[in-house]
Design an enzyme around this catalytic site. Structure first.
Site, PDB file in Angstrom:
ATOM      1  N   SER A 313       0.811  -1.206   0.000  1.00 36.52           N
ATOM      2  CA  SER A 313       0.000   0.000   0.000  1.00 36.52           C
ATOM      3  C   SER A 313       0.857   1.274   0.000  1.00 36.52           C
ATOM      4  O   SER A 313       1.594   1.523  -0.954  1.00 36.52           O
ATOM      5  CB  SER A 313      -0.961  -0.045   1.194  1.00 36.52           C
ATOM      6  OG  SER A 313      -1.952   0.946   1.092  1.00 36.52           O
ATOM      7  N   ASP A 324      11.196   5.156  -9.334  1.00 39.42           N
ATOM      8  CA  ASP A 324      10.946   5.741 -10.649  1.00 39.42           C
ATOM      9  C   ASP A 324      11.638   7.087 -10.836  1.00 39.42           C
ATOM     10  O   ASP A 324      11.985   7.466 -11.961  1.00 39.42           O
ATOM     11  CB  ASP A 324       9.439   5.911 -10.875  1.00 39.42           C
ATOM     12  CG  ASP A 324       8.755   4.605 -11.254  1.00 39.42           C
ATOM     13  OD1 ASP A 324       9.431   3.555 -11.243  1.00 39.42           O
ATOM     14  OD2 ASP A 324       7.544   4.637 -11.554  1.00 39.42           O
ATOM     15  N   LYS A 338      -0.655  -4.005  -3.582  1.00 40.08           N
ATOM     16  CA  LYS A 338      -1.957  -3.374  -3.304  1.00 40.08           C
ATOM     17  C   LYS A 338      -1.935  -1.968  -3.885  1.00 40.08           C
ATOM     18  O   LYS A 338      -1.371  -1.046  -3.311  1.00 40.08           O
ATOM     19  CB  LYS A 338      -2.249  -3.318  -1.807  1.00 40.08           C
ATOM     20  CG  LYS A 338      -3.610  -2.690  -1.477  1.00 40.08           C
ATOM     21  CD  LYS A 338      -3.876  -2.679   0.014  1.00 40.08           C
ATOM     22  CE  LYS A 338      -5.235  -2.053   0.316  1.00 40.08           C
ATOM     23  NZ  LYS A 338      -5.260  -0.590   0.063  1.00 40.08           N
TER      24      LYS A 338
END
Length: 414
Positions: A313, A324, A338
């Site tokens: 999560s 990223d 999730k």
């Protein structure tokens, strides 16, 4: 011509009668909804307005409401059952009803303390089984040997097969010193019983230590156990303290961190990023929102993040954002997966709903739901004791140190 005139007259008379009957019906006072019916209707409206899937699991959501309100409700419990029945049709384990006690408990879980065994749990969306996301650090469950991905089959002899997530959590809560027995199933080990003595769980989300690499370089070790309301402030303080002590690199340990508050995850990412997108959110209309970092970051030192299958999560939002953006490298095992966002809504009687309102994508538009995030360096780790975390026995931690040692910044500090 006379025949045509009669037909028009008769049609007009019929039309007038229909309008008049409809008008009379409109003027009839609507039957007032009972308090319990109003509660069911309120829950239905919240889902109707906010739920991610606009098809409502490919069904007529208005028909679900009509069916639910057909039944008489003698008390609030009957209304709760009806709400749970409506939500069950969505086939979404993360969208769920919370009675007043459960709603208050969930709020405490993200802000203070709780009493119980100290497990973060979820219903596996593929198997429907109750699974451990992770034990809370230092909790009775962790001390008893519970692990991420353990499947909980029974709680005090009661099968979990038909229990909702909150019903299962409620059965594991209890007074300090009381005992609960869990029947679990673990890969390659089969079934076993685990006895846990309940205790008060202190939700201190940050562990901060100054470690040394193999070549004597000071490394800041930070373990974040969950994203509650205190996490960003506590972590910022820890980073500032380690900076003053001369940390030349950082290891951020998100292993077995089940997540928590979305905003907390975003704020923690901003502590590390000078600029860039933290996360994208997508609602049911497909509208893309984003959260950005505007800096400055608290440190420019190199960073490695430890992840495993218990990283879920908000932890995945943070790990994906820093990966990223090229701010951190990830070491460990593929994360939980999730990628859905829930929001809490309070109902009129103090109960509440957790409703899936959006999904998120990493800055590179990766949808990681049910897939997880693959680390830059995969390192498998057998179960170790809590006092072995961050030591020679911790293979993932050692791999992180090696990665930092190869960093030009850390190498230059030797």
């Amino acid at each position: 011509m006379e025949f045509m005139h009669k037909r028009v007259f008769r049609s007009g008379l019929v039309l007038l009668l229909v309008v008049w009957i409809s008008f009379l019906g409109f003027c009839q006072p609507a039957m007032a909804l009972t308090e319990e019916q109003q509660l069911v209707s309120q829950a239905w409206r919240i889902v109707n307005r906010a739920y991610l899937d606009e098809t409502f699991n490919h069904q007529n959501w208005y028909g679900v409401r009509r069916q639910a309100l057909k039944k008489p409700f003698n008390n609030h419990q009957a209304a709760y059952t009806a709400i749970q029945g409506m939500l069950k049709t969505l086939d979404d384990p993360f969208t769920r009803f919370l009675d007043p006690e459960q709603y208050r408990s969930l709020q405490v879980n993200t802000s203070g303390e709780l009493t119980g065994v100290g497990l973060q749990i979820a219903l596996n969306p593929q198997t429907g089984k109750l699974e451990v996301v992770s034990p809370i650090a230092g909790s009775p469950a962790e001390k008893a040997g519970m692990r991420p991905r353990d499947r909980i089959l029974k709680i005090a002899g009661v099968s979990t097969a038909q229990l909702t997530l909150d019903e299962a959590a409620n059965r594991m809560r209890g007074s300090v010193g009381s005992l609960v027995t869990l029947l679990i199933e673990r890969d390659e080990e089969g079934q076993k019983e685990i006895r846990i003595v309940r205790d008060r769980i202190t939700l201190n989300p940050v562990v901060a230590q100054l470690h040394s690499s193999g070549q004597g370089v000071p490394i800041g070790y930070l373990r974040l156990t969950q994203f509650n309301a205190n996490a960003p402030q506590d972590l910022a303080q820890a980073i500032n303290d380690l900076e003053k002590k001369g940390a030349a690199g950082y290891v951020l340990d998100l292993r077995n961190n089940p997540g928590g508050l979305l905003q907390s995850g975003i704020e923690v990412a901003r502590l590390w990023l000078d600029s860039g997108t933290v996360v994208y959110t997508v609602n049911r209309q497909g509208i893309l929102g984003s959260f950005e970092s505007f800096g400055p970051s608290l440190t420019q030192e190199p960073l490695v993040i430890l992840v495993n299958e218990g990283t879920a999560s908000a932890s995945e939002i943070l790990a994906g954002a820093l990966q990223d953006n090229g701010r951190a490298q990830l070491v460990g095992e593929t994360t939980f997966g999730k990628g859905l966002i829930q929001s809490l809504f309070e109902l009129a009687d103090g109960s509440g709903l957790a409703v899936t309102i959006a999904k998120y994508e990493t800055p590179n538009h990766r949808d990681i739901n049910k897939l997880g995030i693959k680390p830059d360096k995969v390192v498998h780790q057998k179960s170790i004791q809590r006092d072995q975390i961050g030591t020679q026995a911790d293979l993932q931690y050692q791999a992180a140190l090696d990665m930092l040692q190869k960093s030009s910044l850390v190498a230059g500090a030797v």
